[in-house]
Design a protein around this motif. Structure first.
Motif, mmCIF file in Angstrom:
data_model
loop_
_atom_site.group_PDB
_atom_site.id
_atom_site.type_symbol
_atom_site.label_atom_id
_atom_site.label_comp_id
_atom_site.label_asym_id
_atom_site.label_seq_id
_atom_site.Cartn_x
_atom_site.Cartn_y
_atom_site.Cartn_z
ATOM 1 N N LEU A 155 -23.555 -13.180 14.165
ATOM 2 C CA LEU A 155 -24.500 -12.979 13.005
ATOM 3 C C LEU A 155 -23.912 -13.229 11.476
ATOM 4 N N ALA A 156 -22.697 -13.555 11.568
ATOM 5 C CA ALA A 156 -22.119 -14.042 10.230
ATOM 6 C C ALA A 156 -22.528 -15.515 9.896
ATOM 7 N N LEU A 157 -22.350 -16.248 10.927
ATOM 8 C CA LEU A 157 -22.875 -17.801 10.763
ATOM 9 C C LEU A 157 -24.381 -17.878 10.655
ATOM 10 N N ASP A 158 -25.104 -16.851 11.171
ATOM 11 C CA ASP A 158 -26.476 -16.984 10.887
ATOM 12 C C ASP A 158 -26.883 -16.503 9.501
ATOM 13 N N ALA A 159 -26.207 -15.607 9.049
ATOM 14 C CA ALA A 159 -26.370 -15.096 7.670
ATOM 15 C C ALA A 159 -25.964 -16.156 6.458
ATOM 16 N N ALA A 160 -24.610 -16.846 6.753
ATOM 17 C CA ALA A 160 -24.427 -17.925 6.247
ATOM 18 C C ALA A 160 -25.241 -19.100 5.964
ATOM 19 N N LEU A 161 -25.703 -19.391 7.321
ATOM 20 C CA LEU A 161 -26.515 -20.562 7.359
ATOM 21 C C LEU A 161 -27.901 -20.237 6.628
ATOM 22 N N ARG A 162 -28.581 -19.163 6.759
ATOM 23 C CA ARG A 162 -29.886 -18.782 5.998
ATOM 24 C C ARG A 162 -29.374 -18.731 4.309
ATOM 25 N N ARG A 163 -28.404 -18.168 4.109
ATOM 26 C CA ARG A 163 -28.081 -18.091 2.508
ATOM 27 C C ARG A 163 -27.834 -19.747 2.060
ATOM 28 N N ASP A 164 -26.963 -20.472 2.990
ATOM 29 C CA ASP A 164 -26.991 -21.946 2.274
ATOM 30 C C ASP A 164 -28.286 -22.623 2.366
ATOM 31 N N LEU A 168 -23.052 -22.486 14.830
ATOM 32 C CA LEU A 168 -23.930 -21.395 15.324
ATOM 33 C C LEU A 168 -24.366 -21.952 16.692
ATOM 34 N N ARG A 169 -24.780 -23.118 16.741
ATOM 35 C CA ARG A 169 -25.560 -23.408 18.222
ATOM 36 C C ARG A 169 -24.596 -23.357 19.061
ATOM 37 N N GLY A 170 -23.409 -23.732 18.886
ATOM 38 C CA GLY A 170 -22.237 -23.854 19.984
ATOM 39 C C GLY A 170 -22.082 -22.388 20.470
ATOM 40 N N LEU A 171 -22.047 -21.301 19.378
ATOM 41 C CA LEU A 171 -21.888 -20.110 19.925
ATOM 42 C C LEU A 171 -23.082 -19.477 20.523
ATOM 43 N N LEU A 172 -24.126 -19.805 20.128
ATOM 44 C CA LEU A 172 -25.392 -19.585 20.790
ATOM 45 C C LEU A 172 -25.794 -19.910 22.338
ATOM 46 N N LEU A 173 -25.070 -21.096 22.681
ATOM 47 C CA LEU A 173 -25.148 -21.902 23.787
ATOM 48 C C LEU A 173 -24.246 -20.939 24.933
ATOM 49 N N THR A 174 -23.260 -20.011 24.334
ATOM 50 C CA THR A 174 -22.405 -19.121 25.064
ATOM 51 C C THR A 174 -23.027 -17.493 25.364
ATOM 52 N N VAL A 175 -24.429 -17.351 24.896
ATOM 53 C CA VAL A 175 -24.748 -16.074 24.709
ATOM 54 C C VAL A 175 -25.662 -15.876 25.970
ATOM 55 N N PRO A 176 -25.306 -14.934 26.790
ATOM 56 C CA PRO A 176 -25.868 -14.817 28.112
ATOM 57 C C PRO A 176 -27.510 -13.859 27.975
ATOM 58 N N ASN A 177 -28.043 -14.222 29.006
ATOM 59 C CA ASN A 177 -29.450 -13.368 28.970
ATOM 60 C C ASN A 177 -29.132 -11.937 29.196
ATOM 61 N N LEU A 178 -30.481 -11.220 28.995
ATOM 62 C CA LEU A 178 -30.346 -9.687 29.344
ATOM 63 C C LEU A 178 -30.673 -9.567 30.446
ATOM 64 N N PRO A 179 -30.029 -9.006 31.448
ATOM 65 C CA PRO A 179 -30.591 -8.573 32.786
ATOM 66 C C PRO A 179 -31.551 -7.624 32.835
ATOM 67 N N TRP A 180 -32.476 -7.689 33.943
ATOM 68 C CA TRP A 180 -33.630 -6.683 33.939
ATOM 69 C C TRP A 180 -32.838 -5.311 34.195
ATOM 70 N N GLU A 181 -33.566 -4.254 33.986
ATOM 71 C CA GLU A 181 -33.366 -2.786 34.054
ATOM 72 C C GLU A 181 -32.782 -2.522 35.803
ATOM 73 N N PRO A 219 -17.066 -13.063 27.494
ATOM 74 C CA PRO A 219 -16.536 -12.870 26.098
ATOM 75 C C PRO A 219 -17.612 -13.405 25.203
ATOM 76 N N LEU A 220 -18.110 -12.462 24.091
ATOM 77 C CA LEU A 220 -18.801 -12.912 23.201
ATOM 78 C C LEU A 220 -18.695 -12.195 21.504
ATOM 79 N N ASP A 221 -18.535 -13.029 20.716
ATOM 80 C CA ASP A 221 -18.331 -12.406 19.477
ATOM 81 C C ASP A 221 -19.548 -12.350 18.741
ATOM 82 N N VAL A 222 -20.385 -11.363 19.042
ATOM 83 C CA VAL A 222 -21.655 -11.039 18.084
ATOM 84 C C VAL A 222 -21.537 -11.112 16.709
ATOM 85 N N ASP A 223 -20.559 -10.372 16.203
ATOM 86 C CA ASP A 223 -20.348 -10.402 14.680
ATOM 87 C C ASP A 223 -20.282 -11.831 14.191
#
Length: 420
Positions: free
Chosen positions: A31-40, A94-107, A24-28
């Protein structure tokens, strides 16, 4: 962990990787937290710049302007403090969510939910055909007085074991010989503890994905590791490694501990699935170059294969599917060795490429000759794990008399004899 800039520009690919790995991964939300962090952060810089301008003009200002400036400065201090707290909170989320992001598998990875989608890419050797009633490893070892399961169960509970006599010596010989052969190939033997802080498990990616599979020593703030990789990966955490010192090659020996949570009733007999075992782990830190990583992946795999070939064991190489390879893996190959009593192959080794995923978590970087600093790549592979490897070794090399033939290269460790 993936670079947030990469996620920002490849959101669809990251979401697809999570689906392929069944995570499970909420990419949106990321991205929302990333945008808020950059704005703030931008707002914070603007407020600090205004406060600095006020301070710079304070001496030359008249009394009324100084009073107004002082009032505005107090207001700015409060706004800055509030915004800094918000930035900290958003950054942690944001870091907490980034720690749950998987790597992209090779083709080349098969896409599937679990091991059922794995593909066999190579088979080496032929399973033996016995012309006598073959025994499993427990019966063989107990007949020779090499294994005591009932007594040790009273001491340590289920899924524990006690090797005795020549089988205990064989286990030690396998571990020592593996370390020696890797040392001849440039891997530095290193003995590391099984105890590690939680941060080390986060750095490898074992946390937050599978904390239930570790034994926790809550009073001491420590966990028991299931692989030397956990200590080896954090050994260089926070470091910038000179290019001349790469690659770093380790042959890490350690006791290993796993709860085997969720394994149900599988492999409860004997030595295949126990809570404590020993392992020599190949571990590599290299430049962030895909071709170099691919080279080391094949090198690690070849080292493990050479050991199995010298042991005279039939095995096959598996290309692991996306749902079986784990969150951080770009590529994963298992080696499955033939177990006669089960009439099937069982996993004895695993080889993994992770690119920058672990290095970003542990902040392991390298500096090239031009002074540029980048994250490293990491890889790991089981060279040998005992007592699991003893299962196919004993069973495949048994004789009609219930003896066990020793592979030639191990005989010098056991008095030069041909049989265990």
């Amino acid at each position: 962990m993936l670079d947030i800039a990469f996620i920002r520009h490849n959101a669809a690919a990251v979401a697809a990787a999570a689906r392929a790995k069944g995570l499970p991964l909420d990419v949106d939300r990321i991205l929302a937290l990333d945008a808020a962090l950059r704005r703030d952060k931008a707002g914070l810089e603007a407020l600090k710049a205004e406060r600095n301008r006020l301070a710079a003009g304070f001496v030359a200002a008249d009394e009324a302007a100084r009073a107004a400036g002082a009032e505005r400065s107090r207001t700015l201090t409060g706004e800055i403090a509030a915004l800094e707290a918000g930035v900290d909170d958003t950054g942690r989320a944001l870091r907490g969510l980034l720690l749950t992001v998987p790597n992209l598998p090779w083709e080349g990875a098969p896409v599937g939910p679990d091991e059922s989608a794995n593909e066999v890419i190579r088979v080496v050797g032929q399973p033996p055909v016995f012309d006598f009633p073959a025994l499993d490893h427990v019966a063989l070892a107990e007949r020779r007085g090499w294994l005591d399961l009932p007594r040790i169960a009273k001491v340590a509970g289920a899924r524990s074991y006690a090797l005795k006599g020549r089988l205990a010596l064989l286990e030690q010989a396998l571990l020592l010989d593996t370390s020696k052969r890797l040392a001849r190939q440039g891997f530095q033997p290193i003995c590391v503890p099984a105890l590690a802080r939680e941060e080390a498990f986060v750095n490898t990616g074992h946390f937050p994905f599978a904390p239930e599979d570790t034994f926790e020593l809550a009073r001491d703030g420590l966990h028991l590791a299931g692989t030397a990789e956990i200590a080896l990966n954090s050994l260089h955490a926070g470091e910038i490694i000179d290019e001349r010192d790469l690659p770093i090659l380790y042959a890490g020996f350690s006791p290993c501990f796993r709860r085997e949570a969720g394994s149900g009733g599988r492999d409860v007999r004997g030595l295949l699935r126990v809570h404590q075992f020993y392992k020599v782990e190949q571990y590599v830190i290299c430049r962030n170059d895909a071709e170099e990583s691919a080279h080391w992946h094949q090198r690690l795999l070849a080292n493990a294969e050479a050991i199995l070939q010298d042991l005279g064991l039939p095995y096959r190489i598996i290309e692991c599917a996306t749902g079986d390879m784990g969150p951080g893996k770009v590529r994963m190959n298992d080696i499955e060795t033939w177990v006669p009593s089960l009439a099937r192959y069982r996993e004895t080794h695993s080889c993994s490429t992770l690119h920058e995923w672990q290095a970003r978590r542990a902040n392991i970087r390298w500096r090239d000759r031009q002074g540029r600093v980048r994250f490293c790549h990491t890889l790991n592979n089981t060279a040998i794990a005992t007592p699991r490897i003893l299962v196919p070794l004993i069973e495949n090399h048994q004789t009609p008399e219930g003896r066990v033939r020793l592979p030639a290269f191990l005989r010098s460790y056991l008095g030069g004899e041909a049989f265990l």
